[in-house]
Design a protein around this motif. Structure first.
Motif, PDB file in Angstrom:
ATOM      1  N   ALA A  42      -6.831   7.631   0.223  1.00 42.27           N
ATOM      2  CA  ALA A  42      -6.018   8.757  -0.242  1.00 42.27           C
ATOM      3  C   ALA A  42      -5.942   8.798  -1.760  1.00 42.27           C
ATOM      4  O   ALA A  42      -5.592   9.833  -2.340  1.00 42.27           O
ATOM      5  N   CYS A  43      -6.272   7.686  -2.413  1.00 44.12           N
ATOM      6  CA  CYS A  43      -6.246   7.603  -3.883  1.00 44.12           C
ATOM      7  C   CYS A  43      -7.650   7.715  -4.477  1.00 44.12           C
ATOM      8  O   CYS A  43      -7.857   7.350  -5.640  1.00 44.12           O
ATOM      9  N   MET A  44      -8.617   8.183  -3.683  1.00 46.03           N
ATOM     10  CA  MET A  44      -9.998   8.284  -4.160  1.00 46.03           C
ATOM     11  C   MET A  44     -10.420   9.742  -4.246  1.00 46.03           C
ATOM     12  O   MET A  44      -9.772  10.630  -3.670  1.00 46.03           O
ATOM     13  N   HIS A  45     -11.495   9.992  -4.962  1.00 46.68           N
ATOM     14  CA  HIS A  45     -12.095  11.322  -5.039  1.00 46.68           C
ATOM     15  C   HIS A  45     -13.586  11.168  -4.728  1.00 46.68           C
ATOM     16  O   HIS A  45     -14.098  10.034  -4.681  1.00 46.68           O
ATOM     17  N   PRO A  46     -14.304  12.267  -4.500  1.00 48.78           N
ATOM     18  CA  PRO A  46     -15.741  12.131  -4.240  1.00 48.78           C
ATOM     19  C   PRO A  46     -16.436  11.346  -5.347  1.00 48.78           C
ATOM     20  O   PRO A  46     -16.289  11.657  -6.525  1.00 48.78           O
ATOM     21  N   GLY A  47     -17.140  10.297  -4.945  1.00 42.71           N
ATOM     22  CA  GLY A  47     -17.817   9.446  -5.912  1.00 42.71           C
ATOM     23  C   GLY A  47     -17.056   8.171  -6.245  1.00 42.71           C
ATOM     24  O   GLY A  47     -17.625   7.265  -6.866  1.00 42.71           O
ATOM     25  N   ALA A  94       0.810  -1.218   0.000  1.00 48.23           N
ATOM     26  CA  ALA A  94       0.000   0.000   0.000  1.00 48.23           C
ATOM     27  C   ALA A  94       0.845   1.271   0.000  1.00 48.23           C
ATOM     28  O   ALA A  94       0.401   2.317  -0.494  1.00 48.23           O
ATOM     29  N   SER A  95       2.053   1.191   0.520  1.00 42.49           N
ATOM     30  CA  SER A  95       2.905   2.380   0.544  1.00 42.49           C
ATOM     31  C   SER A  95       3.303   2.816  -0.865  1.00 42.49           C
ATOM     32  O   SER A  95       3.676   3.971  -1.085  1.00 42.49           O
ATOM     33  N   SER A  96       3.214   1.908  -1.831  1.00 47.07           N
ATOM     34  CA  SER A  96       3.579   2.241  -3.210  1.00 47.07           C
ATOM     35  C   SER A  96       2.500   3.065  -3.904  1.00 47.07           C
ATOM     36  O   SER A  96       2.690   3.498  -5.043  1.00 47.07           O
ATOM     37  N   LEU A  97       1.370   3.294  -3.229  1.00 50.11           N
ATOM     38  CA  LEU A  97       0.279   4.059  -3.828  1.00 50.11           C
ATOM     39  C   LEU A  97       0.510   5.561  -3.779  1.00 50.11           C
ATOM     40  O   LEU A  97      -0.232   6.318  -4.417  1.00 50.11           O
ATOM     41  N   VAL A  98       1.512   5.997  -3.046  1.00 50.03           N
ATOM     42  CA  VAL A  98       1.786   7.437  -2.938  1.00 50.03           C
ATOM     43  C   VAL A  98       2.022   8.012  -4.335  1.00 50.03           C
ATOM     44  O   VAL A  98       2.850   7.518  -5.102  1.00 50.03           O
ATOM     45  N   GLY A  99       1.257   9.030  -4.671  1.00 52.33           N
ATOM     46  CA  GLY A  99       1.396   9.682  -5.964  1.00 52.33           C
ATOM     47  C   GLY A  99       0.581   9.062  -7.074  1.00 52.33           C
ATOM     48  O   GLY A  99       0.562   9.580  -8.191  1.00 52.33           O
ATOM     49  N   LYS A 100      -0.100   7.947  -6.799  1.00 53.74           N
ATOM     50  CA  LYS A 100      -0.926   7.288  -7.814  1.00 53.74           C
ATOM     51  C   LYS A 100      -2.385   7.730  -7.666  1.00 53.74           C
ATOM     52  O   LYS A 100      -2.816   8.138  -6.612  1.00 53.74           O
ATOM     53  N   GLY A 101      -3.123   7.607  -8.758  1.00 57.97           N
ATOM     54  CA  GLY A 101      -4.536   7.961  -8.724  1.00 57.97           C
ATOM     55  C   GLY A 101      -4.757   9.434  -9.027  1.00 57.97           C
ATOM     56  O   GLY A 101      -3.872  10.115  -9.522  1.00 57.97           O
ATOM     57  N   PRO A 102      -5.972   9.938  -8.699  1.00 56.07           N
ATOM     58  CA  PRO A 102      -7.054   9.202  -8.035  1.00 56.07           C
ATOM     59  C   PRO A 102      -7.715   8.199  -8.976  1.00 56.07           C
ATOM     60  O   PRO A 102      -7.695   8.361 -10.194  1.00 56.07           O
TER      61      PRO A 102
END
Length: 282
Positions: free
Chosen positions: A232-237, A202-210
């Motif tokens: 932290a990788c999501m947006h509203p919806g 999960a730490s590799s998700l930094v900077g990925k997304g949303p």
């Protein structure tokens, strides 16, 4: 050719734990794996069996808080890879819309979505309740042009199905290098694109997304610990589908999700295994 039959008991006994165990044992020389009650049955040629290596592999198991014990006996003399292919991994149809089969299957049932995998592991094939529950969720969801993350991807059949249903771009991440290699092979077998595969936690998700949709089919403890990274990788919806735990664990999963700003939508259940869907309210 003489084989030993090892029976590994895992605690917690989850698809992810047994998936990673199969990968670890593959590096130690094991050839075939079958799901059994409480763990995994594995076969290794007697000439290749080094119990010290097996014990070291278990001692260095990459998933924390996992207990693994084993017993072994001399196996009946037969081709265990062929035996597993014939008797364990059979084509599976989910929701009458998705069929999952291997490269060696013939007369496969017809379905809207046809996924072929090279089953180098006994899990992540769609047979386990948690995988089939997520598949059912994907079949019921509108995915066209939605970005998607498959966390703990295993064989990547979930990311492959999502891409077939129009999700793009897709990201597949697994902690195990062996799963990453198998995922890349399966993605190529199905002729799909726009799925980026990488190794990490999960730490590799930094900077990925949303991401518009996140799938996490792992286990209760990892989900509770890593949920904040997903959010932290999501947006509203954005939607989050999680599985890998029992219906008794839904309360703890829901409590952590709602504490972090998610809204509970529903859950699905199969043989006491559960899958839950949340939406980010922002």
């Amino acid at each position: 050719m003489k084989y030993f039959e090892f029976v590994f008991r895992t605690h917690p006994c989850t698809e992810t734990v047994n998936d990673v165990l199969a990968a670890v044992l593959g590096e130690a020389g094991f050839e075939s794996f079958m799901e059994c009650e409480g763990g995994l049955t594995a076969y290794i040629q007697q000439s290749l069996c080094d119990e010290t290596s097996i014990k070291n592999a278990i001692a260095d198991f990459p998933l924390p808080d996992t207990e693994i014990t084993y017993t072994y006996t001399e196996a009946e003399d037969k081709d265990w890879n062929e035996e597993w292919e014939k008797n364990f991994f059979q084509p599976i149809v989910i929701g009458d819309r998705c069929v999952i089969h291997s490269t060696f299957h013939h007369d496969v049932p017809k379905a809207e979505y046809d996924i072929v995998i090279n089953p180098q592991m006994a899990f992540g094939t769609g047979h386990h309740e948690t995988t089939s529950l997520i598949i059912e969720e994907l079949l019921d969801s509108e995915l066209k042009d939605k970005s998607l993350l498959d966390m703990g991807c295993g064989t990547s059949i979930l990311a492959i199905l999502a891409r077939m249903r129009g999700a793009r771009p897709c990201t597949a991440i697994d902690i195990d290098e062996w799963c990453v290699r198998n995922s890349i092979e399966n993605i190529e077998l199905n002729g799909v694109n726009e799925i980026a595969v990488s190794q990490g936690d999960a730490s590799s998700l930094v900077g990925k997304g949303p991401f518009d949709v996140i799938i996490a089919n792992i286990n209760r403890n990892i989900l509770l610990n890593d949920m904040r990274h997903y959010i932290a990788c999501m947006h509203p919806g954005s939607e989050l589908y999680m599985s890998g735990f029992y219906i008794d664990d839904i309360h703890a999963i829901r409590e952590e999700a709602e504490k972090n700003g998610l809204v509970f939508v529903h859950y699905k259940e199969k043989n006491r295994w559960a899958e839950v869907k949340f939406v980010c309210k922002g």
